[in-house]
Scaffold this motif. Sequence first.
Motif, PDB file in Angstrom:
ATOM      1  N   THR A 135      60.446  60.073  73.547  1.00 24.74           N
ATOM      2  CA  THR A 135      61.184  59.135  72.709  1.00 24.74           C
ATOM      3  C   THR A 135      61.219  59.692  71.298  1.00 24.74           C
ATOM      4  O   THR A 135      60.167  60.050  70.750  1.00 24.74           O
ATOM      5  CB  THR A 135      60.516  57.748  72.686  1.00 24.74           C
ATOM      6  OG1 THR A 135      60.466  57.219  74.008  1.00 24.74           O
ATOM      7  CG2 THR A 135      61.284  56.793  71.771  1.00 24.74           C
ATOM      8  N   ALA A 136      62.405  59.782  70.721  1.00 24.38           N
ATOM      9  CA  ALA A 136      62.541  60.297  69.363  1.00 24.38           C
ATOM     10  C   ALA A 136      62.707  59.141  68.386  1.00 24.38           C
ATOM     11  O   ALA A 136      63.484  58.217  68.635  1.00 24.38           O
ATOM     12  CB  ALA A 136      63.739  61.229  69.262  1.00 24.38           C
ATOM     13  N   VAL A 137      61.968  59.204  67.285  1.00 24.16           N
ATOM     14  CA  VAL A 137      62.084  58.211  66.214  1.00 24.16           C
ATOM     15  C   VAL A 137      62.319  58.973  64.915  1.00 24.16           C
ATOM     16  O   VAL A 137      61.418  59.657  64.416  1.00 24.16           O
ATOM     17  CB  VAL A 137      60.833  57.329  66.095  1.00 24.16           C
ATOM     18  CG1 VAL A 137      61.029  56.290  64.980  1.00 24.16           C
ATOM     19  CG2 VAL A 137      60.524  56.641  67.413  1.00 24.16           C
ATOM     20  N   ARG A 138      63.517  58.872  64.391  1.00 22.24           N
ATOM     21  CA  ARG A 138      63.832  59.600  63.169  1.00 22.24           C
ATOM     22  C   ARG A 138      63.058  59.013  61.995  1.00 22.24           C
ATOM     23  O   ARG A 138      62.965  57.798  61.844  1.00 22.24           O
ATOM     24  CB  ARG A 138      65.331  59.532  62.890  1.00 22.24           C
ATOM     25  CG  ARG A 138      65.752  60.316  61.650  1.00 22.24           C
ATOM     26  CD  ARG A 138      67.237  60.186  61.404  1.00 22.24           C
ATOM     27  NE  ARG A 138      67.642  60.900  60.206  1.00 22.24           N
ATOM     28  CZ  ARG A 138      68.868  60.868  59.701  1.00 22.24           C
ATOM     29  NH1 ARG A 138      69.813  60.146  60.298  1.00 22.24           N
ATOM     30  NH2 ARG A 138      69.157  61.541  58.609  1.00 22.24           N
ATOM     31  N   GLY A 139      62.501  59.894  61.152  1.00 29.63           N
ATOM     32  CA  GLY A 139      61.792  59.403  59.986  1.00 29.63           C
ATOM     33  C   GLY A 139      61.057  60.500  59.252  1.00 29.63           C
ATOM     34  O   GLY A 139      60.898  61.621  59.747  1.00 29.63           O
ATOM     35  N   ASP A 140      60.614  60.162  58.063  1.00 29.78           N
ATOM     36  CA  ASP A 140      59.872  61.047  57.173  1.00 29.78           C
ATOM     37  C   ASP A 140      58.456  60.507  57.060  1.00 29.78           C
ATOM     38  O   ASP A 140      58.261  59.338  56.697  1.00 29.78           O
ATOM     39  CB  ASP A 140      60.558  61.060  55.804  1.00 29.78           C
ATOM     40  CG  ASP A 140      59.938  62.028  54.815  1.00 29.78           C
ATOM     41  OD1 ASP A 140      58.778  62.448  55.024  1.00 29.78           O
ATOM     42  OD2 ASP A 140      60.599  62.359  53.811  1.00 29.78           O
ATOM     43  N   VAL A 141      57.453  61.334  57.356  1.00 30.73           N
ATOM     44  CA  VAL A 141      56.072  60.843  57.321  1.00 30.73           C
ATOM     45  C   VAL A 141      55.639  60.428  55.921  1.00 30.73           C
ATOM     46  O   VAL A 141      54.656  59.694  55.765  1.00 30.73           O
ATOM     47  CB  VAL A 141      55.086  61.886  57.883  1.00 30.73           C
ATOM     48  CG1 VAL A 141      55.343  62.139  59.357  1.00 30.73           C
ATOM     49  CG2 VAL A 141      55.098  63.181  57.073  1.00 30.73           C
ATOM     50  N   ALA A 142      56.353  60.879  54.898  1.00 24.35           N
ATOM     51  CA  ALA A 142      56.020  60.472  53.533  1.00 24.35           C
ATOM     52  C   ALA A 142      56.498  59.056  53.236  1.00 24.35           C
ATOM     53  O   ALA A 142      56.162  58.498  52.184  1.00 24.35           O
ATOM     54  CB  ALA A 142      56.633  61.439  52.529  1.00 24.35           C
ATOM     55  N   SER A 143      57.259  58.464  54.147  1.00 25.22           N
ATOM     56  CA  SER A 143      57.768  57.107  53.969  1.00 25.22           C
ATOM     57  C   SER A 143      56.968  56.126  54.812  1.00 25.22           C
ATOM     58  O   SER A 143      57.036  56.171  56.050  1.00 25.22           O
ATOM     59  CB  SER A 143      59.249  57.038  54.374  1.00 25.22           C
ATOM     60  OG  SER A 143      59.671  55.705  54.521  1.00 25.22           O
ATOM     61  N   PRO A 144      56.216  55.209  54.210  1.00 23.67           N
ATOM     62  CA  PRO A 144      55.467  54.219  54.992  1.00 23.67           C
ATOM     63  C   PRO A 144      56.356  53.398  55.913  1.00 23.67           C
ATOM     64  O   PRO A 144      55.968  53.072  57.042  1.00 23.67           O
ATOM     65  CB  PRO A 144      54.818  53.339  53.911  1.00 23.67           C
ATOM     66  CG  PRO A 144      54.701  54.227  52.716  1.00 23.67           C
ATOM     67  CD  PRO A 144      55.931  55.097  52.765  1.00 23.67           C
ATOM     68  N   ALA A 145      57.556  53.072  55.455  1.00 26.13           N
ATOM     69  CA  ALA A 145      58.467  52.285  56.293  1.00 26.13           C
ATOM     70  C   ALA A 145      58.869  53.057  57.542  1.00 26.13           C
ATOM     71  O   ALA A 145      58.978  52.487  58.636  1.00 26.13           O
ATOM     72  CB  ALA A 145      59.704  51.890  55.493  1.00 26.13           C
ATOM     73  N   ASP A 146      59.092  54.366  57.392  1.00 25.01           N
ATOM     74  CA  ASP A 146      59.442  55.187  58.555  1.00 25.01           C
ATOM     75  C   ASP A 146      58.284  55.274  59.533  1.00 25.01           C
ATOM     76  O   ASP A 146      58.475  55.243  60.759  1.00 25.01           O
ATOM     77  CB  ASP A 146      59.858  56.584  58.108  1.00 25.01           C
ATOM     78  CG  ASP A 146      61.243  56.613  57.475  1.00 25.01           C
ATOM     79  OD1 ASP A 146      61.900  55.550  57.420  1.00 25.01           O
ATOM     80  OD2 ASP A 146      61.668  57.691  57.019  1.00 25.01           O
ATOM     81  N   LEU A 147      57.065  55.383  59.015  1.00 28.43           N
ATOM     82  CA  LEU A 147      55.896  55.407  59.900  1.00 28.43           C
ATOM     83  C   LEU A 147      55.739  54.073  60.620  1.00 28.43           C
ATOM     84  O   LEU A 147      55.376  54.044  61.802  1.00 28.43           O
ATOM     85  CB  LEU A 147      54.632  55.731  59.093  1.00 28.43           C
ATOM     86  CG  LEU A 147      54.492  57.172  58.622  1.00 28.43           C
ATOM     87  CD1 LEU A 147      53.300  57.309  57.687  1.00 28.43           C
ATOM     88  CD2 LEU A 147      54.342  58.132  59.806  1.00 28.43           C
ATOM     89  N   ASP A 148      56.021  52.986  59.923  1.00 27.66           N
ATOM     90  CA  ASP A 148      55.950  51.673  60.576  1.00 27.66           C
ATOM     91  C   ASP A 148      56.950  51.590  61.728  1.00 27.66           C
ATOM     92  O   ASP A 148      56.640  51.045  62.798  1.00 27.66           O
ATOM     93  CB  ASP A 148      56.233  50.564  59.565  1.00 27.66           C
ATOM     94  CG  ASP A 148      55.084  50.349  58.588  1.00 27.66           C
ATOM     95  OD1 ASP A 148      53.946  50.756  58.904  1.00 27.66           O
ATOM     96  OD2 ASP A 148      55.334  49.771  57.509  1.00 27.66           O
ATOM     97  N   ARG A 149      58.150  52.130  61.543  1.00 27.63           N
ATOM     98  CA  ARG A 149      59.145  52.119  62.618  1.00 27.63           C
ATOM     99  C   ARG A 149      58.677  52.940  63.809  1.00 27.63           C
ATOM    100  O   ARG A 149      58.883  52.569  64.971  1.00 27.63           O
ATOM    101  CB  ARG A 149      60.488  52.653  62.113  1.00 27.63           C
ATOM    102  CG  ARG A 149      61.262  51.678  61.243  1.00 27.63           C
ATOM    103  CD  ARG A 149      62.711  52.093  61.061  1.00 27.63           C
ATOM    104  NE  ARG A 149      62.854  53.421  60.496  1.00 27.63           N
ATOM    105  CZ  ARG A 149      63.193  54.499  61.188  1.00 27.63           C
ATOM    106  NH1 ARG A 149      63.419  54.416  62.491  1.00 27.63           N
ATOM    107  NH2 ARG A 149      63.317  55.669  60.596  1.00 27.63           N
TER     108      ARG A 149
END
Length: 242
Positions: free
Chosen positions: A54-68
């Motif tokens: 499963t792919a989840v697009r995001g930047d690890v520097a973004s807390p919101a992206d990590l939450d997603r």
Amino acid sequence: MDRFEGKTVVVTGGSSGIGLAAARRFAKEGAHVFVTGRRQDELDAAVELIGDATAVRGDVASPADLDRLYDAVRARGRGVDVLFANAGVGGFATLEDTTEEHFDQIFGINVRGTLFSVQKALPLLNDGGAVVVNLSVRGDDGVAAFGTYSATKAALRSYVRTWANELKDRGVRVNAISPGTIGTPAFDGLSDEAKAGFTAKVPIGRIGTAEEVADVVVFLASDQSSFVLGANIHVDGGEKQF
């Protein structure tokens, strides 16, 4: 051998290089793998290669992206058995030329991103699970103009020791790898002069492959390394040893 049959694995920065190679190995051995990355096209291509992913697009520097990311993992209902905190960036700048932007970018992704990738996984980490953090031999050797990147890897080495101590009572083992000069997209993007310089420092006589590093990641995540805790394994063709 299906060492990870039924297991859930999270790989940050899993769309290319070492992260992709590790994700493919985990899936081959039975795991369902969640991979993150910043570019959707690369993630889509990675999922095709990985298989059960499963792919989840995001930047690890973004807390919101990590939450997603972890919301997606939580929705699957099986927690996290293995976290490979792999996402990272590099960049050259001498002491004299280092800017606030350079510092913030490198530390923001490599240190902040890794810290919160691990912290936000804690509620989902199954007891007896494993965390593997991607460091680098550059954390030790003082390559000129690579100081900020090297400092991030040294900081993470310290964190790994601490996290191993803090999570051991849950049976969660935290360890690290330190790759040397590896044939990844980041290496391919260097100048010919830089490539030759790094390659010349490898005692074994060649650069390594992402798959060779993935072998060690999978070992540290498996029960075969059940007595390994807080370690940092160099996968570097002898760069650290000689």
